[in-house]
Design an enzyme around this catalytic site. Sequence first.
Site, PDB file in Angstrom:
ATOM      1  N   GLU A  92      40.262  43.031  44.994  1.00 33.92           N
ATOM      2  CA  GLU A  92      40.073  44.127  44.047  1.00 33.92           C
ATOM      3  C   GLU A  92      38.716  44.793  44.249  1.00 33.92           C
ATOM      4  O   GLU A  92      37.751  44.131  44.605  1.00 33.92           O
ATOM      5  CB  GLU A  92      40.101  43.585  42.619  1.00 33.92           C
ATOM      6  CG  GLU A  92      41.394  42.902  42.278  1.00 33.92           C
ATOM      7  CD  GLU A  92      41.357  42.264  40.906  1.00 33.92           C
ATOM      8  OE1 GLU A  92      42.291  41.538  40.579  1.00 33.92           O
ATOM      9  OE2 GLU A  92      40.376  42.503  40.162  1.00 33.92           O
ATOM     10  N   CYS A 111      31.916  48.152  42.695  1.00 32.28           N
ATOM     11  CA  CYS A 111      31.876  46.696  42.575  1.00 32.28           C
ATOM     12  C   CYS A 111      32.804  46.147  43.675  1.00 32.28           C
ATOM     13  O   CYS A 111      34.009  46.385  43.642  1.00 32.28           O
ATOM     14  CB  CYS A 111      32.376  46.311  41.186  1.00 32.28           C
ATOM     15  SG  CYS A 111      32.479  44.552  40.909  1.00 32.28           S
ATOM     16  N   CYS A 118      38.008  32.593  45.416  1.00 35.12           N
ATOM     17  CA  CYS A 118      36.665  32.007  45.307  1.00 35.12           C
ATOM     18  C   CYS A 118      36.805  30.507  45.144  1.00 35.12           C
ATOM     19  O   CYS A 118      37.691  30.030  44.440  1.00 35.12           O
ATOM     20  CB  CYS A 118      35.916  32.599  44.118  1.00 35.12           C
ATOM     21  SG  CYS A 118      34.216  31.986  43.982  1.00 35.12           S
ATOM     22  N   CYS A 122      35.127  28.719  38.537  1.00 37.27           N
ATOM     23  CA  CYS A 122      34.710  28.954  37.143  1.00 37.27           C
ATOM     24  C   CYS A 122      35.953  29.065  36.246  1.00 37.27           C
ATOM     25  O   CYS A 122      36.873  29.838  36.544  1.00 37.27           O
ATOM     26  CB  CYS A 122      33.889  30.233  37.051  1.00 37.27           C
ATOM     27  SG  CYS A 122      32.394  30.163  38.064  1.00 37.27           S
ATOM     28  N   CYS A 125      37.107  32.535  34.865  1.00 35.91           N
ATOM     29  CA  CYS A 125      37.235  33.635  35.826  1.00 35.91           C
ATOM     30  C   CYS A 125      38.608  33.605  36.497  1.00 35.91           C
ATOM     31  O   CYS A 125      39.021  32.582  37.040  1.00 35.91           O
ATOM     32  CB  CYS A 125      36.126  33.512  36.871  1.00 35.91           C
ATOM     33  SG  CYS A 125      36.320  34.627  38.274  1.00 35.91           S
ATOM     34  N   GLY A 169      34.889  36.635  44.581  1.00 37.75           N
ATOM     35  CA  GLY A 169      34.217  35.800  45.573  1.00 37.75           C
ATOM     36  C   GLY A 169      32.747  35.557  45.319  1.00 37.75           C
ATOM     37  O   GLY A 169      32.122  36.200  44.480  1.00 37.75           O
ATOM     38  N   GLU A 170      32.206  34.588  46.047  1.00 41.19           N
ATOM     39  CA  GLU A 170      30.786  34.236  45.960  1.00 41.19           C
ATOM     40  C   GLU A 170      30.100  34.789  47.214  1.00 41.19           C
ATOM     41  O   GLU A 170      30.230  34.236  48.310  1.00 41.19           O
ATOM     42  CB  GLU A 170      30.668  32.700  45.883  1.00 41.19           C
ATOM     43  CG  GLU A 170      29.267  32.155  46.035  1.00 41.19           C
ATOM     44  CD  GLU A 170      28.216  32.833  45.147  1.00 41.19           C
ATOM     45  OE1 GLU A 170      28.467  33.066  43.957  1.00 41.19           O
ATOM     46  OE2 GLU A 170      27.136  33.138  45.681  1.00 41.19           O
ATOM     47  N   SER A 201      25.276  39.368  43.415  1.00 42.72           N
ATOM     48  CA  SER A 201      25.410  38.442  42.283  1.00 42.72           C
ATOM     49  C   SER A 201      25.877  37.091  42.801  1.00 42.72           C
ATOM     50  O   SER A 201      26.842  37.017  43.564  1.00 42.72           O
ATOM     51  CB  SER A 201      26.431  39.011  41.297  1.00 42.72           C
ATOM     52  OG  SER A 201      26.675  38.098  40.251  1.00 42.72           O
ATOM     53  N   SER A 224      24.281  34.193  37.980  1.00 37.20           N
ATOM     54  CA  SER A 224      25.167  33.901  36.853  1.00 37.20           C
ATOM     55  C   SER A 224      24.856  32.508  36.318  1.00 37.20           C
ATOM     56  O   SER A 224      25.040  31.515  37.019  1.00 37.20           O
ATOM     57  CB  SER A 224      26.627  33.964  37.321  1.00 37.20           C
ATOM     58  OG  SER A 224      26.919  35.257  37.794  1.00 37.20           O
ATOM     59  N   LEU A 225      24.389  32.444  35.078  1.00 41.20           N
ATOM     60  CA  LEU A 225      24.003  31.136  34.510  1.00 41.20           C
ATOM     61  C   LEU A 225      25.097  30.562  33.600  1.00 41.20           C
ATOM     62  O   LEU A 225      25.513  29.423  33.764  1.00 41.20           O
ATOM     63  CB  LEU A 225      22.707  31.274  33.711  1.00 41.20           C
ATOM     64  CG  LEU A 225      21.426  31.454  34.523  1.00 41.20           C
ATOM     65  CD1 LEU A 225      20.230  31.528  33.578  1.00 41.20           C
ATOM     66  CD2 LEU A 225      21.223  30.313  35.515  1.00 41.20           C
ATOM     67  N   HIS A 226      25.446  31.291  32.553  1.00 37.77           N
ATOM     68  CA  HIS A 226      26.531  30.936  31.623  1.00 37.77           C
ATOM     69  C   HIS A 226      26.283  29.741  30.721  1.00 37.77           C
ATOM     70  O   HIS A 226      27.076  29.494  29.808  1.00 37.77           O
ATOM     71  CB  HIS A 226      27.868  30.715  32.352  1.00 37.77           C
ATOM     72  CG  HIS A 226      28.206  31.786  33.316  1.00 37.77           C
ATOM     73  ND1 HIS A 226      28.098  33.120  33.008  1.00 37.77           N
ATOM     74  CD2 HIS A 226      28.638  31.729  34.609  1.00 37.77           C
ATOM     75  CE1 HIS A 226      28.460  33.833  34.075  1.00 37.77           C
ATOM     76  NE2 HIS A 226      28.776  33.032  35.044  1.00 37.77           N
ATOM     77  N   ASN A 300      35.959  38.442  29.195  1.00 42.74           N
ATOM     78  CA  ASN A 300      37.288  39.055  29.168  1.00 42.74           C
ATOM     79  C   ASN A 300      38.290  37.928  29.255  1.00 42.74           C
ATOM     80  O   ASN A 300      38.333  37.245  30.287  1.00 42.74           O
ATOM     81  CB  ASN A 300      37.497  39.927  30.411  1.00 42.74           C
ATOM     82  CG  ASN A 300      37.127  41.364  30.156  1.00 42.74           C
ATOM     83  OD1 ASN A 300      37.616  41.987  29.226  1.00 42.74           O
ATOM     84  ND2 ASN A 300      36.247  41.876  30.977  1.00 42.74           N
ATOM     85  N   CYS A 348      36.567  40.500  37.079  1.00 42.55           N
ATOM     86  CA  CYS A 348      36.814  39.746  38.300  1.00 42.55           C
ATOM     87  C   CYS A 348      38.198  39.098  38.454  1.00 42.55           C
ATOM     88  O   CYS A 348      38.516  38.150  37.755  1.00 42.55           O
ATOM     89  CB  CYS A 348      35.740  38.663  38.251  1.00 42.55           C
ATOM     90  SG  CYS A 348      35.453  37.740  39.681  1.00 42.55           S
TER      91      CYS A 348
END
Length: 365
Positions: A92, A111, A118, A122, A125, A169-170, A201, A224-226, A300, A348
């Site tokens: 995407e 983006c 990935c 997560c 995600c 993806g990372e 990111s 990205s911490l979260h 989301n 994502c």
Amino acid sequence: MRESLHDVSLVELEARIEALGHPAYRARQVWQWAYRHAASSYDEMANIPASLRAQLAETLPFTDLTPVTNLTSDDGLTRKRLIRLHDGKLIESVLMLYDPRSDSRGRATVCVSSQAGCAMGCVFCATGQAGFERNLTTGEILAQIVGFAREQADTGAQPITNIVFMGMGEPMANYRAVWQAVETLTNAEGADMAARHITISTVGHIPGILKLADESLQVGLAVSLHAPDEELRERLIPTAHRFPLPDIIAACREYIAKTNRRITFEYCLMDGVNDSPAQGRALAALLSGINCHVNLIPVNPTPNDATPGAAIRRPARARTLAFQRELASKGIPCTVRVEKGVEISAACGQLRGKAEPSLIQLASL
Ligand code: SAH
Ligand code: SF4
């Protein structure tokens, strides 16, 4: 797989074109067509001899990306695209425009995805829930951007100004291909983008953060911490133990010491999971003294009910603002991400998650 035009550097293109028996300066012309004019085929390259165009089409074809679905948000400012790669994998990309009334400079951000799927897993995600398929090539990364650039040019609309590696993806796990894409985008003969307008990111891939710190291009870093603590972070990111939180923070400090640049920390807010005022204070303590900006992203909800992330919901507005206040009161700059494209599943991996069971249904939306 055969290399594509967008896979090669300008220097390599020169060598290829010379090997085909043409002068090296033709490479610069082809490059300008590819990245200044976002050409979609060799046929458009009017000042290139037909013989060279035919040879290039044969030996260095255009990247094979097929748009499957295009969705536009109600306000028309967000365009999301599901793309099929040559081997059938789906990725995407999103184009985000900013209302010129609120941002007079005009901005258009793409983006991009860096991997199909990935491996980080997560739980909140959609991409992570579906697992890893493969790395994208440099050409597959760039062609996502060129596709949108072309459409903007065709309609006389705002050219692409910013790139964020925040799609599927990372990116740090595919560093080489990502970095070559960055070098191509910033090449003055082509797209000539400002490195500062490109952001990578990462979920906290430490070797990637340290490598980026040593690059001469001033590309932005988002981490990205979260979660403010290791235990919760490992529940949300099952692979997080590879990169423990204290080590990520140490790598971030090193990055800032070397580059003198501010880091963006992303924090996906999940109701009752990581959004309490106490967790806000813990996050503020963790980031104290770091030159940073925190981006709070109300999660989301992902569409797949069978996954561990299915019960994850976004907090009420008041709770989000209370979390933000905790950070602000400790002097940490912090914004709540403006929602873009929620109704078209712009987060994502969400479009693909929906699309796989029923592409036809989506295509007719
Ligand atoms: N893998 C990288 C870059 C791609 S993900 C990373 O994790 O940073 C880009 C951003 O999208 C991350 O900050 C991630 O937290 C966010 N994201 C993923 N799933 C989301 C969801 N369901 N709702 C809101 N943001 C999400
Ligand atoms: Fe991968 Fe980023 Fe999604 Fe985590 S949030 S699964 S790291 S794409």
